[in-house]
Structure formats: structure tokens, C-alpha cells
Design a protein around this motif. Structure first.
Motif, mmCIF file in Angstrom:
data_model
loop_
_atom_site.group_PDB
_atom_site.id
_atom_site.type_symbol
_atom_site.label_atom_id
_atom_site.label_comp_id
_atom_site.label_asym_id
_atom_site.label_seq_id
_atom_site.Cartn_x
_atom_site.Cartn_y
_atom_site.Cartn_z
ATOM 1 N N THR A 38 0.430 -0.967 -0.082
ATOM 2 C CA THR A 38 -0.410 -0.040 0.311
ATOM 3 C C THR A 38 0.956 1.432 0.468
ATOM 4 O O THR A 38 2.046 1.150 0.711
ATOM 5 C CB THR A 38 -1.128 -0.413 0.839
ATOM 6 O OG1 THR A 38 0.017 -0.192 2.369
ATOM 7 C CG2 THR A 38 -2.121 -0.898 1.119
ATOM 8 N N TYR A 64 0.636 -12.258 7.613
ATOM 9 C CA TYR A 64 -0.357 -11.873 6.440
ATOM 10 C C TYR A 64 0.229 -12.570 5.277
ATOM 11 O O TYR A 64 -0.806 -12.330 4.455
ATOM 12 C CB TYR A 64 0.254 -9.775 6.235
ATOM 13 C CG TYR A 64 -0.454 -9.363 5.741
ATOM 14 C CD1 TYR A 64 -2.088 -8.939 5.349
ATOM 15 C CD2 TYR A 64 0.113 -8.491 3.796
ATOM 16 C CE1 TYR A 64 -2.519 -8.299 4.657
ATOM 17 C CE2 TYR A 64 -0.652 -7.772 3.245
ATOM 18 C CZ TYR A 64 -2.055 -8.274 3.090
ATOM 19 O OH TYR A 64 -3.019 -6.932 2.586
ATOM 20 N N ASN A 80 -5.653 -9.008 -5.313
ATOM 21 C CA ASN A 80 -6.232 -8.889 -3.238
ATOM 22 C C ASN A 80 -7.144 -9.229 -3.153
ATOM 23 O O ASN A 80 -8.354 -9.955 -3.551
ATOM 24 C CB ASN A 80 -6.680 -7.490 -4.262
ATOM 25 C CG ASN A 80 -7.784 -7.234 -5.345
ATOM 26 O OD1 ASN A 80 -7.187 -8.250 -5.940
ATOM 27 N ND2 ASN A 80 -9.040 -6.688 -5.352
ATOM 28 N N PRO A 81 -6.599 -9.855 -2.017
ATOM 29 C CA PRO A 81 -7.635 -11.001 -0.960
ATOM 30 C C PRO A 81 -8.467 -9.778 -0.372
ATOM 31 O O PRO A 81 -8.064 -9.881 1.183
ATOM 32 C CB PRO A 81 -6.333 -11.733 -0.640
ATOM 33 C CG PRO A 81 -5.854 -11.131 -0.256
ATOM 34 C CD PRO A 81 -5.483 -10.183 -1.464
ATOM 35 N N CYS A 82 -9.281 -9.026 -0.764
ATOM 36 C CA CYS A 82 -10.005 -8.326 -0.114
ATOM 37 C C CYS A 82 -10.037 -9.020 1.079
ATOM 38 O O CYS A 82 -10.205 -7.819 2.374
ATOM 39 C CB CYS A 82 -10.836 -7.375 -0.836
ATOM 40 S SG CYS A 82 -9.428 -6.612 -1.984
ATOM 41 N N CYS A 85 -8.152 -9.337 3.415
ATOM 42 C CA CYS A 85 -7.568 -8.563 4.426
ATOM 43 C C CYS A 85 -8.045 -7.928 5.727
ATOM 44 O O CYS A 85 -7.398 -7.212 6.186
ATOM 45 C CB CYS A 85 -7.047 -7.910 3.219
ATOM 46 S SG CYS A 85 -5.832 -6.274 3.079
ATOM 47 N N ARG A 86 -9.398 -7.362 4.580
ATOM 48 C CA ARG A 86 -10.115 -6.349 6.027
ATOM 49 C C ARG A 86 -10.485 -7.194 6.620
ATOM 50 O O ARG A 86 -10.653 -6.739 8.023
ATOM 51 C CB ARG A 86 -11.608 -6.865 5.525
ATOM 52 C CG ARG A 86 -11.201 -6.055 3.538
ATOM 53 C CD ARG A 86 -11.335 -4.992 4.056
ATOM 54 N NE ARG A 86 -11.861 -3.626 4.998
ATOM 55 C CZ ARG A 86 -11.749 -2.124 5.028
ATOM 56 N NH1 ARG A 86 -10.774 -1.553 4.349
ATOM 57 N NH2 ARG A 86 -12.714 -1.251 5.236
ATOM 58 N N MET A 89 -6.779 -7.331 9.130
ATOM 59 C CA MET A 89 -7.016 -5.544 9.004
ATOM 60 C C MET A 89 -8.006 -5.295 10.626
ATOM 61 O O MET A 89 -7.803 -4.249 11.534
ATOM 62 C CB MET A 89 -7.747 -4.253 8.683
ATOM 63 C CG MET A 89 -7.176 -4.038 7.153
ATOM 64 S SD MET A 89 -7.690 -2.887 6.198
ATOM 65 C CE MET A 89 -7.497 -3.323 4.768
ATOM 66 N N THR A 189 -7.647 2.666 -4.110
ATOM 67 C CA THR A 189 -7.141 1.742 -2.667
ATOM 68 C C THR A 189 -5.899 2.605 -2.859
ATOM 69 O O THR A 189 -6.228 1.623 -1.274
ATOM 70 C CB THR A 189 -7.702 0.474 -4.212
ATOM 71 O OG1 THR A 189 -6.578 0.061 -4.482
ATOM 72 C CG2 THR A 189 -8.991 0.703 -3.982
ATOM 73 N N CYS A 191 -3.675 0.160 -3.035
ATOM 74 C CA CYS A 191 -3.269 -1.207 -3.967
ATOM 75 C C CYS A 191 -2.820 -1.506 -4.180
ATOM 76 O O CYS A 191 -3.144 -1.681 -5.425
ATOM 77 C CB CYS A 191 -3.925 -1.727 -2.849
ATOM 78 S SG CYS A 191 -3.443 -3.691 -1.742
ATOM 79 N N LEU A 193 -1.703 -4.331 -4.900
ATOM 80 C CA LEU A 193 -2.130 -5.777 -5.212
ATOM 81 C C LEU A 193 -3.802 -5.617 -6.489
ATOM 82 O O LEU A 193 -4.237 -6.586 -6.964
ATOM 83 C CB LEU A 193 -3.226 -6.728 -3.798
ATOM 84 C CG LEU A 193 -1.348 -6.580 -2.693
ATOM 85 C CD1 LEU A 193 -2.026 -7.209 -1.813
ATOM 86 C CD2 LEU A 193 -0.833 -8.195 -3.499
ATOM 87 N N THR A 194 -4.352 -4.600 -6.463
ATOM 88 C CA THR A 194 -5.645 -4.916 -7.084
ATOM 89 C C THR A 194 -5.161 -4.396 -8.528
ATOM 90 O O THR A 194 -5.963 -4.544 -9.649
ATOM 91 C CB THR A 194 -6.087 -3.443 -6.765
ATOM 92 O OG1 THR A 194 -5.374 -2.376 -6.680
ATOM 93 C CG2 THR A 194 -6.833 -3.744 -5.134
HETATM 94 S S1 SF4 Z 1 -6.925 -3.168 -1.776
HETATM 95 FE FE1 SF4 Z 1 -7.318 -2.710 0.211
HETATM 96 S S2 SF4 Z 1 -8.278 -4.543 1.754
HETATM 97 FE FE2 SF4 Z 1 -8.190 -5.054 -0.398
HETATM 98 S S3 SF4 Z 1 -6.519 -6.708 -0.213
HETATM 99 FE FE3 SF4 Z 1 -5.592 -3.540 -0.648
HETATM 100 S S4 SF4 Z 1 -5.026 -3.311 1.272
HETATM 101 FE FE4 SF4 Z 1 -6.593 -4.523 1.810
#
Ligand code: SF4
Length: 332
Positions: A38, A64, A80-82, A85-86, A89, A189, A191, A193-194
Motif C-alpha cells: 500500500t 499477512y 487482492n484478497p480483500c 485482508c479486511r 485489518m 485503493t 493498493c 495488489l488490485t
Molecule cells: S485493496 Fe485494501 S482490502 Fe484489498 S487487499 Fe489491498 S489493502 Fe487489502
């Protein structure tokens, strides 16, 4: 006076969720969740200043990566394993809430706004698996969800909360204007990963080097990544600041790199080598320096420092044809 802990990304939704609590006289402390994937910590710090709330940044631990490698609830469009991940968090936030003695947690999640993690079923899963259950309040969509403990106990007046849903930002922007906000943050985001291209590097690492740690995943955010074979990867700096970052990372105690190569007496990138240091792999890494460096025009051999071995590599521009035709993992 009741206190809540807010997840603050710095985006519009999390800012509005905090404003709604402040409007009801509830004390707010914010946390921002930072991972190796991120960015945007500046955005959350600025938002915290504007909102006049204390902010703590919480980082991920090595566990993680379990959810990056094998997410229980699957991936979104990228790596992204949202949902997982949430949950992670909120588990961290719950622990912090208990430490600081806050009464409940809020987030800016909006039902149906994001396909991966904000369907109603996902929100329920996140509350349940993080063990926050009804201590997790989503002020922007609260009227679409069962009343949480802070609402039932009347710490929060439910009638002043909202029923936003879906992807449209129109209602959220109107609410922001009612709060006098002039600069509306654009949705992001933050992030990696997306991102589809970045995700290729993540899936490559998951598949080829499944025991990789945080150092290896953090490295994915820097440079062009080339794979020679299942064991060997070379990372090429795209500009001087990345060259310096590669040098720095190579020296860290948890580094898995075997060598760092830099050109001597001509300009070119640093190349970090992951995997066994053998004649072929050094030639591959050296060949990448030739490909992206100014030595391409040389007809004689070029000198490349091998920092991990404190040695020198003499390489003719034609020595490594595989490096000339190699395709970065992001383009595979
Ligand atoms: S977009 Fe947000 S919820 Fe999804 S993996 Fe990335 S940090 Fe995590």
C-alpha cells in the motif's frame, strides 16, 4: 463520552464516517493499515490533521502473507484478497481498540460499493471472522444493516446515520459538501495488489517461490522483474532511486538476494539477483545491465561489479542473448 476507533485510509468514505461520529460528540482515534503493497500514508496523515484526530499506523506481520498466498475468500480482479485482508485489518484494529480502551470501531465501508469486499455478505463475514461482530459500525450504510451494539445502547443515534449503497459517489459528495469539504479525495485503493500487471509478479512468486517472506514481496514494488527459471529472478532498477533501493534491500538481514550487480565505468541500472550465483545466472543479470545501460554500443567487454561476491564480471554485449530477449514478468 464514548470513544471509537476509526479505520482511516484518507479516502472520502473513511473521512465521512469519522465526521458522522464527531457530529454526534463521539471521540475518535484513527488507525491506518499499512502493508508492503500500500501507499497513501501521506493522504491518511493529512486527513487525520484535517479531522483533528490522532492517527496510529499499524503494519502487517509475516502472517499477512498467508492470505496473499492462500486467501480463504479468494482474490478480486488482481491478487487482492480483500475480504481476508479486511478481516486481518479489523483483527489488528480490535486488538488496538482493547489497548486504548475505545468502545467500538467504525469504518467507511459502503454496502455494494466494491465488488470484492463490500457486498452485504462480505461485510457480515468481515464482522464475524474478525470477532468484532456488532462492535463494528459502518455509519455510511448503517441503516441497511442490523443495528450494532453502539446503536442499540444509544451511544450512537442511528437516525443520524445513512443508507448509502452501490458505486455512485453522488450522495457521498453531497454529504461532504454539507460538512464543508472543498477538496474531495478521488477514489483509489492505494493498493498495488488490485493492479493486474503487478498481480502477475505476486502470482509468479506464490507459484515459484512459495516460501518467500515479506522481503521478497516488498521487492515486487521496485524495478522490472525478469525470471530466468523457477529458481532465478533478476530485478532491474528503472531509475537511480530504484538502484539505490535495490542496494539498500540487498544489505538487509532478511534479504534473499545472492548478488547485486552494478556497471563500472558506464551508466546503467543496478540488477539484483535472486537464486544461485552461477555462470549462467550472472551472465543473465549482467546481460540485463548491458540491455538497459549505455554499454550496448560497446564492442568490447564491459566491467560489472558483483557486490554480493565482491568480484568483477567481464561481459561482452553479445554474451547473454537470453537477457536481450527476456520479457518482464508483468508482460508475460
Ligand atoms: S485493496 Fe485494501 S482490502 Fe484489498 S487487499 Fe489491498 S489493502 Fe487489502
Amino acid at each position: 463520552m464514548r470513544h471509537c476507533l476509526a479505520l482511516l485510509s484518507g479516502g472520502l468514505d473513511s473521512i465521512l464516517a469519522i465526521r458522522l461520529m464527531q457530529q454526534q460528540g463521539i471521540g475518535v482515534e484513527a488507525v491506518n493499515f499499512k502493508t508492503v503493497f500500500t501507499c497513501c500514508q501521506d493522504q491518511s496523515a493529512q486527513a487525520a490533521r484535517d479531522l483533528n484526530v490522532p492517527l496510529t499506523v499499524i503494519g502487517q506481520d509475516a502472517d499477512y502473507l498467508d492470505l496473499i498466498k492462500t486467501p480463504k475468500f479468494g482474490y478480486g480482479r488482481g491478487a487482492n484478497p480483500c475480504v481476508d485482508c479486511r478481516i486481518y485489518m479489523f483483527e489488528k484494529a480490535k486488538h488496538y481498540m482493547e489497548q486504548v480502551g475505545a468502545d467500538f470501531i467504525i469504518s467507511g465501508e459502503v454496502v455494494g460499493q466494491r465488488p470484492m469486499s463490500q457486498k452485504r455478505r462480505d461485510l457480515e463475514r468481515i464482522s464475524y471472522h474478525s470477532e468484532l461482530e456488532d462492535l463494528l459500525l459502518r455509519p455510511l450504510s448503517a441503516k441497511l444493516l442490523p443495528p450494532t451494539l453502539p446503536e442499540r445502547k444509544k451511544w450512537v443515534d442511528r437516525s443520524q446515520l445513512y443508507d448509502f449503497h452501490g458505486r455512485s459517489r453522488k450522495g457521498l459528495i453531497e454529504l461532504a459538501k454539507r460538512f464543508g469539504m472543498e477538496d474531495i479525495p478521488s477514489p483509489s485503493t492505494g493498493c498495488a495488489l488490485t493492479e493486474t500487471r503487478f498481480s502477475k509478479k505476486v502470482f509468479d512468486l506464490n507459484l515459484r517461490q512459495p516460501t518467500s517472506g515479506l522481503w521478497d514481496y516488498g521487492l515486487l514494488t521496485i524495478g522490472r522483474h525478469f525470471r530466468l527459471n523457477a529458481e532465478v529472478k533478476a530485478i532491474v532498477g528503472r531509475h537511480e532511486s530504484e538502484n539505490l533501493q535495490l542496494e539498500y534491500l540487498h544489505q538487509l538481514p532478511d534479504a534473499t538476494s545472492s548478488a547485486l550487480l552494478r556497471p563500472r565505468e558506464f551508466s546503467g541500472p543496478a540488477v539484483l539477483l535472486i537464486g544461485p550465483m552461477e555462470k549462467e545466472t550472472l551472465a543473465f543479470a549482467g546481460g540485463l545491465i548491458m540491455r538497459y545501460g549505455s554499454a550496448q554500443d560497446l564492442s568490447s567487454e564491459a566491467t560489472i561489479e558483483v557486490l554480493g561476491r565482491e568480484g568483477t564480471l567481464f561481459l561482452a554485449p553479445t554474451a547473454c542473448r537470453s537477457a536481450q530477449s527476456a520479457v518482464p514478468i508483468t508482460e508475460c
